[in-house]
Design a protein around this motif. Structure first.
Motif, PDB file in Angstrom:
ATOM      1  N   ARG A 186     -13.788 -22.753 -18.943  1.00  0.00           N
ATOM      2  CA  ARG A 186     -13.894 -21.626 -19.886  1.00  0.00           C
ATOM      3  C   ARG A 186     -15.356 -21.287 -20.134  1.00  0.00           C
ATOM      4  N   ARG A 187     -16.176 -22.339 -20.321  1.00  0.00           N
ATOM      5  CA  ARG A 187     -17.611 -22.126 -20.539  1.00  0.00           C
ATOM      6  C   ARG A 187     -18.248 -21.476 -19.315  1.00  0.00           C
ATOM      7  N   TYR A 188     -17.809 -21.897 -18.122  1.00  0.00           N
ATOM      8  CA  TYR A 188     -18.335 -21.339 -16.866  1.00  0.00           C
ATOM      9  C   TYR A 188     -17.997 -19.853 -16.767  1.00  0.00           C
ATOM     10  N   LYS A 189     -16.741 -19.516 -17.071  1.00  0.00           N
ATOM     11  CA  LYS A 189     -16.306 -18.116 -16.976  1.00  0.00           C
ATOM     12  C   LYS A 189     -17.023 -17.239 -17.999  1.00  0.00           C
ATOM     13  N   LYS A 190     -17.312 -17.819 -19.165  1.00  0.00           N
ATOM     14  CA  LYS A 190     -18.039 -17.089 -20.207  1.00  0.00           C
ATOM     15  C   LYS A 190     -19.500 -16.898 -19.830  1.00  0.00           C
ATOM     16  N   GLY A 191     -20.004 -17.828 -18.997  1.00  0.00           N
ATOM     17  CA  GLY A 191     -21.402 -17.761 -18.566  1.00  0.00           C
ATOM     18  C   GLY A 191     -22.321 -18.621 -19.408  1.00  0.00           C
ATOM     19  N   THR A 192     -21.748 -19.534 -20.213  1.00  0.00           N
ATOM     20  CA  THR A 192     -22.576 -20.365 -21.090  1.00  0.00           C
ATOM     21  C   THR A 192     -22.721 -21.796 -20.582  1.00  0.00           C
ATOM     22  N   ALA A 193     -22.053 -22.131 -19.464  1.00  0.00           N
ATOM     23  CA  ALA A 193     -22.119 -23.500 -18.930  1.00  0.00           C
ATOM     24  C   ALA A 193     -23.485 -23.737 -18.300  1.00  0.00           C
ATOM     25  N   LYS A 194     -24.105 -24.850 -18.690  1.00  0.00           N
ATOM     26  CA  LYS A 194     -25.414 -25.216 -18.146  1.00  0.00           C
ATOM     27  C   LYS A 194     -25.287 -26.535 -17.406  1.00  0.00           C
ATOM     28  N   SER A 195     -26.134 -26.721 -16.403  1.00  0.00           N
ATOM     29  CA  SER A 195     -26.142 -27.982 -15.661  1.00  0.00           C
ATOM     30  C   SER A 195     -27.443 -28.706 -15.951  1.00  0.00           C
ATOM     31  N   GLY A 196     -27.456 -29.976 -15.624  1.00  0.00           N
ATOM     32  CA  GLY A 196     -28.683 -30.754 -15.806  1.00  0.00           C
ATOM     33  C   GLY A 196     -28.652 -31.580 -17.068  1.00  0.00           C
ATOM     34  N   ARG A 197     -29.632 -32.427 -17.194  1.00  0.00           N
ATOM     35  CA  ARG A 197     -29.708 -33.368 -18.309  1.00  0.00           C
ATOM     36  C   ARG A 197     -29.862 -32.629 -19.636  1.00  0.00           C
ATOM     37  N   GLY A 198     -28.900 -32.830 -20.524  1.00  0.00           N
ATOM     38  CA  GLY A 198     -28.969 -32.207 -21.845  1.00  0.00           C
ATOM     39  C   GLY A 198     -28.764 -30.698 -21.805  1.00  0.00           C
ATOM     40  N   GLY A 199     -28.271 -30.178 -20.683  1.00  0.00           N
ATOM     41  CA  GLY A 199     -28.047 -28.732 -20.568  1.00  0.00           C
ATOM     42  C   GLY A 199     -29.325 -27.936 -20.422  1.00  0.00           C
ATOM     43  N   ARG A 200     -30.417 -28.612 -20.043  1.00  0.00           N
ATOM     44  CA  ARG A 200     -31.702 -27.914 -19.903  1.00  0.00           C
ATOM     45  C   ARG A 200     -31.824 -27.209 -18.558  1.00  0.00           C
ATOM     46  N   GLY A 201     -30.918 -27.538 -17.639  1.00  0.00           N
ATOM     47  CA  GLY A 201     -30.991 -26.956 -16.296  1.00  0.00           C
ATOM     48  C   GLY A 201     -30.548 -25.512 -16.294  1.00  0.00           C
TER      49      GLY A 201
END
Length: 87
Positions: free
Chosen positions: A23-38
């Motif tokens: 759901r986060r990916y489809k919304k465009g808010t999903a982040k990758s990397g340590r702590g979502g900093r990627g």
């Protein structure tokens, strides 16, 4: 002779973690990397992998990651099957 039912490989709660990450990916808010900093997650596969890793960290029932040796064996088997099917 009756066959045994296969055991669930993933717990239902692990599936819900993947679902929320999708759901986060489809919304465009999903982040990758340590702590979502990627950067932003760009593929469905990446989103699924993130969801599964979050489930693993929470201690939910998720199969272990395939080691590189077993992954190579599986791809070699697939390639040999394809070659024999084309002939």
């Amino acid at each position: 002779m009756a066959r045994k039912a296969k055991k669930r490989r993933y717990s239902r709660s692990a599936g819900s973690d993947v679902e929320s990450e999708m759901r986060r990916y489809k919304k465009g808010t999903a982040k990758s990397g340590r702590g979502g900093r990627g950067g932003r997650v760009k593929s469905r596969k990446q989103a699924i992998a993130i969801g599964l890793s979050k489930a693993r960290k929470k201690g939910k029932k998720v199969p272990k990651k395939a080691s590189k040796k077993t992954a190579k064996k599986k791809t070699a088997k697939k390639k040999s099957k394809r070659k024999s099917a084309k002939r």
